[in-house]
Design a protein around this motif. Structure first.
Motif, PDB file in Angstrom:
ATOM      1  N   VAL A 170      -6.933  -3.672   5.986  1.00 48.96           N
ATOM      2  CA  VAL A 170      -5.892  -4.997   5.736  1.00 48.96           C
ATOM      3  C   VAL A 170      -5.528  -5.357   7.162  1.00 48.96           C
ATOM      4  O   VAL A 170      -5.681  -6.726   7.530  1.00 48.96           O
ATOM      5  N   LYS A 171      -5.009  -4.394   7.847  1.00 48.71           N
ATOM      6  CA  LYS A 171      -4.719  -4.853   9.242  1.00 48.71           C
ATOM      7  C   LYS A 171      -5.587  -5.544  10.001  1.00 48.71           C
ATOM      8  O   LYS A 171      -5.478  -6.484  10.980  1.00 48.71           O
ATOM      9  N   ASN A 172      -6.764  -5.104   9.959  1.00 51.13           N
ATOM     10  CA  ASN A 172      -8.114  -5.648  10.784  1.00 51.13           C
ATOM     11  C   ASN A 172      -8.120  -7.189  10.217  1.00 51.13           C
ATOM     12  O   ASN A 172      -8.527  -8.317  11.087  1.00 51.13           O
ATOM     13  N   GLU A 211       3.769  -1.288   3.881  1.00 54.44           N
ATOM     14  CA  GLU A 211       3.168   0.106   3.819  1.00 54.44           C
ATOM     15  C   GLU A 211       4.493   1.143   3.409  1.00 54.44           C
ATOM     16  O   GLU A 211       5.480   1.045   3.981  1.00 54.44           O
ATOM     17  N   GLN A 268      -5.758  -9.095   8.988  1.00 58.69           N
ATOM     18  CA  GLN A 268      -4.693  -9.971   9.580  1.00 58.69           C
ATOM     19  C   GLN A 268      -4.907 -10.492  10.761  1.00 58.69           C
ATOM     20  O   GLN A 268      -4.565 -11.665  11.146  1.00 58.69           O
ATOM     21  N   GLN A 269      -5.786 -10.098  11.585  1.00 50.54           N
ATOM     22  CA  GLN A 269      -6.169 -10.568  12.988  1.00 50.54           C
ATOM     23  C   GLN A 269      -6.762 -12.102  12.757  1.00 50.54           C
ATOM     24  O   GLN A 269      -6.744 -12.798  13.680  1.00 50.54           O
ATOM     25  N   HIS A 285      -0.181 -10.355   4.264  1.00 53.53           N
ATOM     26  CA  HIS A 285       1.023  -9.550   4.627  1.00 53.53           C
ATOM     27  C   HIS A 285       0.749  -8.469   4.239  1.00 53.53           C
ATOM     28  O   HIS A 285       0.134  -8.101   3.151  1.00 53.53           O
ATOM     29  N   LEU A 286       1.377  -7.229   4.612  1.00 51.83           N
ATOM     30  CA  LEU A 286       1.278  -6.069   4.499  1.00 51.83           C
ATOM     31  C   LEU A 286       2.400  -5.235   4.507  1.00 51.83           C
ATOM     32  O   LEU A 286       3.297  -5.466   5.293  1.00 51.83           O
ATOM     33  N   GLU A 298      -3.611 -14.297  10.054  1.00 50.25           N
ATOM     34  CA  GLU A 298      -2.301 -13.637  10.544  1.00 50.25           C
ATOM     35  C   GLU A 298      -1.321 -14.152   9.393  1.00 50.25           C
ATOM     36  O   GLU A 298      -0.426 -13.621   9.082  1.00 50.25           O
ATOM     37  N   ALA A 338      -5.012   0.491   4.219  1.00 55.69           N
ATOM     38  CA  ALA A 338      -4.015  -0.387   4.877  1.00 55.69           C
ATOM     39  C   ALA A 338      -4.504  -0.787   6.427  1.00 55.69           C
ATOM     40  O   ALA A 338      -4.470  -1.797   6.599  1.00 55.69           O
ATOM     41  N   GLY A 339      -5.399   0.050   6.839  1.00 59.29           N
ATOM     42  CA  GLY A 339      -6.246  -0.319   8.051  1.00 59.29           C
ATOM     43  C   GLY A 339      -7.124  -1.487   8.111  1.00 59.29           C
ATOM     44  O   GLY A 339      -7.003  -2.237   8.895  1.00 59.29           O
ATOM     45  N   ASP A 374       0.848  -1.235   0.023  1.00 58.86           N
ATOM     46  CA  ASP A 374       0.016   0.069  -0.207  1.00 58.86           C
ATOM     47  C   ASP A 374       0.857   1.247  -0.131  1.00 58.86           C
ATOM     48  O   ASP A 374       1.738   1.400   0.712  1.00 58.86           O
TER      49      ASP A 374
END
Length: 253
Positions: A49-51, A64, A53-54, A61-62, A57, A46-47, A38
């Motif tokens: 994607v992070k959610n 930034e 990932q929980q 993968h991300l 996991e 990106a936020g 991103d």
């Protein structure tokens, strides 16, 4: 076959699509993983994607980045990540559903079962398989590929395609830091380089559907880079022979 598979998806302002596209890949058989690259999307891509990932996991993968650095550099970053993490097959795909995630399986099987080093999801291998594009853009894209074939001799119908599966050996053999272009010319340069290095390349037909959410990243600058870049690549190839990069075993560990 228990191959490690990574789907690289560059993003900039794709909040409308990102969750759905990632979940579509997660739902596929064969344990595909996703790497989102991103470019500091102000819309919060990106936020999201992070959610996700929980819940996934080990499979999402991300990376930034600090800003819009171009499609080509995003993929180069992803390729280096994939090689470092020992993925066997590496895919390119857009975030906007113009590429059908279910076709990832066909791309993978073409490489893993049929033995190709690079498989391209082609809009033009069987006529013109494009949905929802204005006719002007269809013609521009189609004749851009004809132009590339004419100038370079590249035996590929869809030279600007961005839906691909690489065996890791191709990315090891290409000197990634020498790849010059960042826009759609990047897609042409990667194919041209792989062809010049003697890798086995094929195309399989896909149906390309224009995005219904979000905005296109195409610009006149990107198109101009592709037109002029093709001439540069052909000229360079006449005076500079293509050789595969030598990858030491220590570099892969």
């Amino acid at each position: 076959m228990n191959h490690k598979k990574l789907v690289i998806i560059p993003t900039f302002n794709e909040k409308e699509n990102i969750q759905d596209i990632i979940m579509a890949v997660m739902d596929l058989a064969g344990h595909f993983e996703v790497l989102i690259i991103d470019d500091n999307s102000p819309d919060g891509t990106a936020g999201i994607v992070k959610n996700l990932q929980q819940s996934f996991e080990s499979r999402i993968h991300l990376i930034e980045r600090k800003g819009k650095l171009g499609l080509g550099t995003a993929y180069i970053t992803g390729f280096k990540y994939a090689l470092e993490k020992d993925y066997d097959y590496i895919f390119e795909m857009d975030a906007d559903f113009s590429h059908n995630p279910k076709d990832l399986i066909r791309l993978y099987e073409s490489c893993a079962i049929d033995g190709f080093d690079l498989t391209i999801g082609s809009r033009y291998i069987k006529g013109v398989n494009v949905v929802n594009w204005p006719m002007g853009r269809v013609l521009m894209s189609y004749f851009a590929s004809v132009y590339v074939q004419f100038i370079t001799g590249l035996p590929i119908k869809d030279t600007t395609a961005g839906f691909k599966c690489y065996h890791r050996s191709v990315l090891e053999g290409i000197k990634l830091d020498k790849i010059k272009f960042v826009g759609y010319a990047f897609q042409i340069e990667m194919k041209f380089t792989a062809w010049k290095l003697g890798y086995k390349i094929t195309e399989i037909p896909i149906i390309f559907t224009d995005r219904t959410k979000g905005t296109s990243k195409m610009s006149t600058h990107i198109f101009k880079e592709a037109v002029l870049g093709v001439i540069y690549m052909k000229f360079k190839s006449l005076f500079s022979p293509y050789k595969r990069a030598k990858v030491s075993q220590s570099e892969l560990l």
